[in-house]
Scaffold this motif. Structure first.
Motif, mmCIF file in Angstrom:
data_model
loop_
_atom_site.group_PDB
_atom_site.id
_atom_site.type_symbol
_atom_site.label_atom_id
_atom_site.label_comp_id
_atom_site.label_asym_id
_atom_site.label_seq_id
_atom_site.Cartn_x
_atom_site.Cartn_y
_atom_site.Cartn_z
ATOM 1 N N GLU A 199 58.535 1.365 13.337
ATOM 2 C CA GLU A 199 58.428 -0.088 13.225
ATOM 3 C C GLU A 199 57.532 -0.660 14.313
ATOM 4 O O GLU A 199 56.727 -1.575 14.057
ATOM 5 N N THR A 200 57.629 -0.121 15.533
ATOM 6 C CA THR A 200 56.788 -0.597 16.633
ATOM 7 C C THR A 200 55.328 -0.247 16.384
ATOM 8 O O THR A 200 54.430 -1.058 16.636
ATOM 9 N N ILE A 201 55.082 0.975 15.875
ATOM 10 C CA ILE A 201 53.703 1.369 15.549
ATOM 11 C C ILE A 201 53.147 0.459 14.459
ATOM 12 O O ILE A 201 51.997 0.017 14.518
ATOM 13 N N PHE A 202 53.980 0.165 13.468
ATOM 14 C CA PHE A 202 53.552 -0.723 12.379
ATOM 15 C C PHE A 202 53.162 -2.093 12.927
ATOM 16 O O PHE A 202 52.161 -2.687 12.528
ATOM 17 N N GLY A 203 53.973 -2.607 13.880
ATOM 18 C CA GLY A 203 53.656 -3.898 14.478
ATOM 19 C C GLY A 203 52.345 -3.871 15.240
ATOM 20 O O GLY A 203 51.566 -4.819 15.191
ATOM 21 N N LEU A 204 52.084 -2.759 15.937
ATOM 22 C CA LEU A 204 50.836 -2.621 16.693
ATOM 23 C C LEU A 204 49.619 -2.640 15.770
ATOM 24 O O LEU A 204 48.649 -3.359 16.009
ATOM 25 N N THR A 205 49.682 -1.834 14.721
ATOM 26 C CA THR A 205 48.546 -1.781 13.790
ATOM 27 C C THR A 205 48.431 -3.066 12.985
ATOM 28 O O THR A 205 47.325 -3.507 12.673
ATOM 29 N N THR A 210 45.640 -7.927 11.139
ATOM 30 C CA THR A 210 45.605 -9.383 10.956
ATOM 31 C C THR A 210 44.298 -9.960 11.483
ATOM 32 O O THR A 210 43.674 -10.825 10.855
ATOM 33 N N VAL A 211 43.860 -9.462 12.637
ATOM 34 C CA VAL A 211 42.592 -9.931 13.221
ATOM 35 C C VAL A 211 41.426 -9.505 12.339
ATOM 36 O O VAL A 211 40.506 -10.299 12.071
ATOM 37 N N LEU A 212 41.441 -8.263 11.852
ATOM 38 C CA LEU A 212 40.352 -7.770 11.001
ATOM 39 C C LEU A 212 40.235 -8.594 9.725
ATOM 40 O O LEU A 212 39.135 -8.976 9.309
ATOM 41 N N ILE A 213 41.375 -8.898 9.105
ATOM 42 C CA ILE A 213 41.371 -9.655 7.849
ATOM 43 C C ILE A 213 40.901 -11.083 8.089
ATOM 44 O O ILE A 213 40.151 -11.646 7.288
ATOM 45 N N GLY A 228 45.191 4.832 13.909
ATOM 46 C CA GLY A 228 44.660 3.675 14.611
ATOM 47 C C GLY A 228 43.188 3.414 14.399
ATOM 48 O O GLY A 228 42.552 2.755 15.219
ATOM 49 N N ARG A 229 42.627 3.920 13.309
ATOM 50 C CA ARG A 229 41.213 3.682 13.004
ATOM 51 C C ARG A 229 41.076 2.903 11.694
ATOM 52 O O ARG A 229 41.803 3.159 10.739
ATOM 53 N N TYR A 230 40.107 1.981 11.666
ATOM 54 C CA TYR A 230 39.824 1.192 10.468
ATOM 55 C C TYR A 230 38.317 1.186 10.234
ATOM 56 O O TYR A 230 37.555 0.794 11.128
#
Length: 533
Positions: A199-205, A210-213, A228-230
């Motif tokens: 859940e914490t990893i999900f929140g981080l990504t 959100t910023v990317l979108i 952690g790559r997009y």
């Protein structure tokens, strides 16, 4: 509240309606009052009312001309006319023009409030229908974008061909003459998330997503990658415009992501149409392979980074292939023996300058990092700051000190590999068995599984990626969701019960992850599966 405009040339009528009607109680607000048709039209254009109450006979512009003008400019506006006993022909014409209702003068309060209430209800219903239509259109658009993302992801991975690409992408993307890619990476992702739960990893990504979108538009797609790559794909019909677009996007991203994790951003050069997006993807990945030399939070341009030659030819007399073979074994004594011979060889030649020595040491250091990367070994878990270690090497002012510093770094690497020599395929299989037996434990983590199989967490993470082809967290999530699907198929459990049984304390988070991986919510999945039986 809905806005109302009142137009009447008789002041007593205007003031009477304005004062008598309980506007707020009816869910309305009187936004403007006009004394003739021309004034009313000007006020309507300024205030954009939802309802217009108008007299028929007025100076400068009568009510019928006002109605015609409003119908042309504001077709959704509700119209109510006030008429005298001798004006039924006018009222009939007004109704033909789309007026909602009419009232006879002198206007009584109760009928007026009744008509206004009905008009407000009609507006509510129309807005509700429009909201449903807007929601459906957004859902259709979001699903279309998701399908395009999945198609592009498959194409980049070599699992989809050009024909499928042509059938699944919009015409504007297919006709674009150039494309380019940007790879955004959360720095130190493995180390950063080593002790985190799902859940914490999900929140981080999710924070970065959100910023990317927020910075995206129709000429780009965000293709989620792993760890952690997009990868962001851009298209355009004009090269200079695309270069400007990417530069602007990276600047905006840097500004918006200032409070998130450090990120490294690699940008490709421009390529041809969408069919060449694989080349852009490969370029950005190769840039990231060398990103450690620049440190975290850097912007890397492919045309600059890939032009650097990290394997510059050295003067004759030293067998570089032998050095690489020795390094690949990571045995301290053999490495020290070869480095001692190199130092002696340098002393016997005229190539004993700082430039030559630093070039050789830099070559060995680069080959060491390359070998660790090929082994999927967590480089930054061994050397927390690779660039700082490299700078310390280059700061040495003598052959002996430079060779000794290099040997110290290599000793650290060899010690780490020796301590984790037990981490092998058998350890991964034992970890998988442990995961399948304990997936329902919400406290399950990389640390607890590593302790159970007897190796370090960082090395287990590297082994998972090397031998299982996916990260530890991805495998755990996949295992939990496979069991969740089997439980939902039985129809015996509610979604929150399945969440708890599969290791999720937060049922909302479980629903989010389930839909993200499966494509539908847990309740929709259970309903669909039970419908088959």
């Amino acid at each position: 509240m809905y806005q109302v405009l009142l137009a009447d040339d008789e002041e007593i009528i205007r003031e009477g309606v304005r004062r008598a009607v309980p506007w707020e109680t009816l869910g309305l607000a009187l936004c403007a009052v006009a004394q003739d048709g021309a004034d009313a039209l000007e006020q309507a254009q300024r205030h954009k009312p939802d309802i217009v109450i108008t007299d028929i006979r007025m100076p400068r512009m009568d009510g019928l001309d006002l109605i015609r003008a409003l119908r042309a400019r504001m077709p959704d506006c509700k119209l109510l006319i006030l008429t005298g006993h001798g004006e039924f022909d006018y009222a009939r014409t007004a109704l033909q023009l789309g007026v909602s209702d009419y009232l006879l003068k002198p206007v009584e309060l109760a009928p007026l409030c009744g008509v206004l209430t009905r008009l407000r209800q009609e507006l509510d219903a129309a807005h509700s229908r429009q909201s449903e239509i807007d929601l459906l259109q957004r859902q259709v658009q979001e699903e279309r974008v998701l399908q395009q993302q999945r198609l592009l992801r498959r194409f980049l991975a070599g699992r989809a061909g050009a024909e499928e690409l042509n059938a699944g992408l919009p015409a504007g993307w297919l006709s674009a003459s150039c494309c380019a890619g940007v790879l955004v990476q959360i720095d130190d992702f493995d180390r950063l998330t080593g002790d985190m739960d799902e859940e914490t990893i999900f929140g981080l990504t999710q924070e970065l997503e959100t910023v990317l979108i927020a910075q995206s538009n129709e000429d780009m797609r965000i293709i989620e990658n792993d760890n952690g790559r997009y990868f962001l794909l851009f298209v355009s019909a004009e090269e200079e415009g695309l270069r400007f677009h990417i530069r602007s996007y990276v600047r905006r991203l840097r500004a918006a992501a200032s409070r998130t994790a450090y990120t490294t951003i690699a940008s490709s050069v421009l390529h041809g149409g969408i069919a060449q997006c694989r080349q852009a993807y490969d370029e950005t990945r190769r840039c990231m392979d060398r990103a450690f030399l620049l440190g975290t939070g850097q912007d890397i341009q492919a045309d600059e980074a890939l032009a650097q030659d990290f394997s510059s030819p050295l003067p004759e007399g030293i067998d570089m292939r032998r050095i690489i073979r020795t390094l690949s074994g990571f045995h301290k004594e053999e490495i020290r023996r070869d480095l001692t011979e190199i130092a002696e060889s340098i002393r016997r030649t005229t190539h004993n300058s700082y430039l030559y020595t630093s070039m050789l040491v830099g070559f060995v250091y680069g080959e060491m990092i390359k070998l660790l990367s090929e082994m999927q070994c967590p480089v930054q878990s061994i050397l927390p700051e690779p660039m700082a270690a490299y700078r310390r090497l280059m700061a040495c002012q003598s052959l002996d000190s430079m060779m000794e510093e290099l040997m110290r770094v290599l000793d650290t690497v060899c010690d780490f590999l020796e301590e984790n020599a037990g981490g092998n395929q058998d350890a991964v299989e034992r970890a998988k068995v442990y995961l399948r037996e304990h997936y329902g434990d919400s406290k399950l983590s990389l640390d607890s599984v590593a302790a159970a199989v007897g190796i370090s967490p960082t090395y287990l993470s590297a082994l998972f990626k090397q031998n299982a082809g996916q990260s530890f967290v991805s495998y755990l999530t996949e295992t939990r969701l496979e069991h969740a699907q089997r439980l939902l198929k039985t129809g015996d459990y509610r979604s929150y019960e399945v969440a708890y049984m599969c290791g999720y304390d937060n049922s909302t988070y479980f629903s989010t992850i389930f839909k993200r991986y499966v494509g539908v919510s847990p309740s929709e999945y259970r309903k669909a599966e039970n419908g088959k039986s």
